[in-house]
Design an enzyme around this catalytic site. Structure first.
Site, PDB file in Angstrom:
ATOM      1  N   LYS A  53       0.810  -1.302   0.065  1.00 16.00           N
ATOM      2  CA  LYS A  53       0.002  -0.056   0.008  1.00 16.00           C
ATOM      3  C   LYS A  53       1.022   1.283  -0.075  1.00 16.00           C
ATOM      4  CE  LYS A  53      -3.777  -2.381   2.085  1.00 16.00           C
ATOM      5  NZ  LYS A  53      -4.541  -2.546   3.583  1.00 16.00           N
ATOM      6  N   GLN A  97      -4.761  -1.319   9.476  1.00 19.17           N
ATOM      7  CA  GLN A  97      -4.618  -2.751   8.894  1.00 19.17           C
ATOM      8  C   GLN A  97      -5.286  -3.869   9.883  1.00 19.17           C
ATOM      9  OE1 GLN A  97      -3.741  -3.202   5.858  1.00 19.17           O
ATOM     10  NE2 GLN A  97      -4.108  -5.461   6.021  1.00 19.17           N
ATOM     11  N   ASP A 120     -11.025   3.383   4.143  1.00 19.71           N
ATOM     12  CA  ASP A 120     -11.209   1.985   3.992  1.00 19.71           C
ATOM     13  C   ASP A 120     -12.867   1.635   3.800  1.00 19.71           C
ATOM     14  OD1 ASP A 120      -9.476  -0.177   3.891  1.00 19.71           O
ATOM     15  OD2 ASP A 120      -8.990  -0.094   6.277  1.00 19.71           O
TER      16      ASP A 120
END
Ligand code: GUN
Length: 297
Positions: A53, A97, A120
């Site tokens: 990422k 995460q 997200d």
């Protein structure tokens, strides 16, 4: 003839489109989009994703910061760090995460992220807006799936989409997105899961099958009809003795057998995976654009 949907190629096209947008925005506003990724602990798969990422962000000219925190960090310290980034104007996206260590309440952490930086799309505010069809950050993997379908000219309107898996990250949101009355969606959606007595009853009627269960090679040729479109979200590590890494990656779909029946199919790796990161960059740019570009126009 079965066509392989090349997620790697499509994701790379999206990244170059974004690179141009970032360059233009920088000229216009003097600013660049920023993403902070927070990793707690040392889950090997999470470490790989977070590194990918960060790299992808830098390649399109965005600011990228990765915070790597020890597995024993307290919930309070993590919440404080998220709050610090909520207030930091250099960052337009915050990603924590998952999964988090057991002593940390994931819901609390997700809810701490400011909804306007929730790239997200996991915050309850984002989820709620998604369900009622309002503009919001769409979660990255589901958004990547819709993008793969539309860029492959696969029509979804009136089609029967069967989603196998009901996770908050993929199954539930992709089902919700596909049933919205809009371009690239408008499908008839069935969600099935582990409580189904005979899952084939459902999968066999799919025009488009989305497999997001996390079980290697779960979907076999007998479970699908001819000409089905297959989107394989699974990324499962299976032991591969004698290889350099000692494991290989396989999807939730038994690729070799299902390939023979499908009209389109995504490979693993190189299908949905690269799209998730491309959509994260797209969401980060969207957040930046909401905050910065609309002000300078
Ligand atoms: N873990 C697995 N997939 C994801 C994702 O898309 N976002 C975050 N934050 N964690 C994940």
């Amino acid at each position: 003839m079965t066509k392989i949907i090349d997620g790697k190629k499509i994701a790379s096209e999206i990244r170059s489109e974004l690179k141009n947008k970032v360059e233009n925005a920088k000229i216009k506003s003097g600013k660049i989009p920023g993403l902070v990724t927070i990793l707690v602990g040392d889950n090997p798969a999470s470490k790989v994703y977070v590194r990918m990422k960060g790299k992808a962000c830098e390649e399109v000219g965005m600011l990228s910061t990765t915070e790597i925190l020890p597995a024993n960090i307290s919930e309070k310290d993590l919440l404080d760090l998220v709050e610090q980034y909520n207030n930091d104007e250099r960052y337009h996206g915050i990603l924590v995460q998952l999964p988090l260590p057991k002593h940390i309440d994931e819901d609390k952490v997700i809810e701490k992220i400011s909804p306007d930086k929730d790239v997200d799309g996991f915050h309850p505010v984002s989820v709620g807006k998604l369900v009622i069809g309002k503009d919001t950050f769409e979660p990255c993997t589901p958004a990547g799936i819709l993008e793969l379908l539309s860029r492959s000219n696969i029509k979804t309107k009136g089609k029967h989409v069967v989603v196998v898996g009901r996770s908050n990250i993929v199954g539930k949101p992709v089902a919700n997105m596909l049933l919205q009355k809009k371009e690239g969606a408008n499908a008839i959606v069935t969600v099935c899961h582990s409580a189904a007595k005979n899952i084939s009853t459902y999968t066999k009627s799919a025009d488009i099958l989305i497999a997001a269960i996390g079980q290697p090679n779960f979907i076999t040729a007998e479970m699908v009809k001819d000409n089905v479109v297959v989107i394989d979200v699974g990324i499962n590590r299976v032991e591969a003795p004698g290889t350099k890494k000692g494991y290989s990656l396989v999807g939730d779909v038994d690729f070799n057998s299902v390939y023979e029946k499908a009209s389109f199919i995504t490979p693993v790796p190189g299908g949905v995976g690269p799209m998730t990161i491309a959509m994260l960059l797209k969401n980060t740019f969207k957040s930046f654009s909401n905050k910065i570009l609309t002000k300078t126009e």
